[in-house]
Motif scaffolding. Sequence first.
Motif: not given
Length: 279
Positions: A188-211
């Motif tokens: 469950s701790e490994i799943r917790r880590d994965l969920l933190r990534y999924l829940r906190t990553t912004r959908r526009d991060e890679y559009t911003e990175a490309a710029r």
Amino acid sequence: MKRAELAAGTVEYDDSGGEGPVLVFLTGILVGASLWREVIAGLGPGHRCVVLELPLGAHRLPLGPDADLSSIGLARLVAEFLETLDLREVTLVGCDWGGAQLVAAHRLSDRVTRLVLLPQESFDNFPPGLPGRALYLSSKIPGATAAALQTLRVRPMRRSPMNFGLMSKRPIPHDVLDAWLAPALGSSEIRRDLLRYLRTTRRDEYTEAARRLAAFTGPALVLWAPECRMMVPANGARLAEALPRGRLIQVAGSYTLMPHDQPEACAREIRAFVAAPPL
């Protein structure tokens, strides 16, 4: 695997050692370090190859409960890892997870002098494809991600388009997938880590990175898969154009996990890229 102590917790990594050019390979979502095994074997003993097991679900050691596991937080973790091991003049290689872009775009480490981007999240393709969207949406419903992962215990389900069917053109051996999936299925701790990534990553991060990729002035190689059904085929050329010294090579016969589908081609192109003198 070896271990490194970082601010966020303990991470594992493989290190071939040696005195040759340093290449650091990054793992992906529910994809373990063994993804790179055939590529590293093909590169031979003339390179020091380091594979960092990122906390994206295939890792065996949970990170601290307060660790920033957003995409940008993980990119900072990569930068800290390079400093902790005192790795210099690094060629940073990424596939599936787009964090190598973030390290370069946000200038998080001056230790990275070359960049290799294989099929990965980019521009507005996040979450990527059917598997990415399904996993991302499951993270919004309590218990849904754990339930979805349990279906992967059934081996025939793994080649479904909702799972790994769109990730690799060539089926991944079950023993390899067993090892990649065991941490998230069993902890469950490994799943917790994965969920933190999924829940906190912004959908526009890679559009911003490309710029921001114009800020990376080192040599860059984009190895893309024109047949890929998960990572947008046209985005390879777009990434190469966004990088001031970017070069695109199309690799046929592959989906997202190119190191598994076409390891010989990956090793050949990376070896030539690293050996070429910077212009």
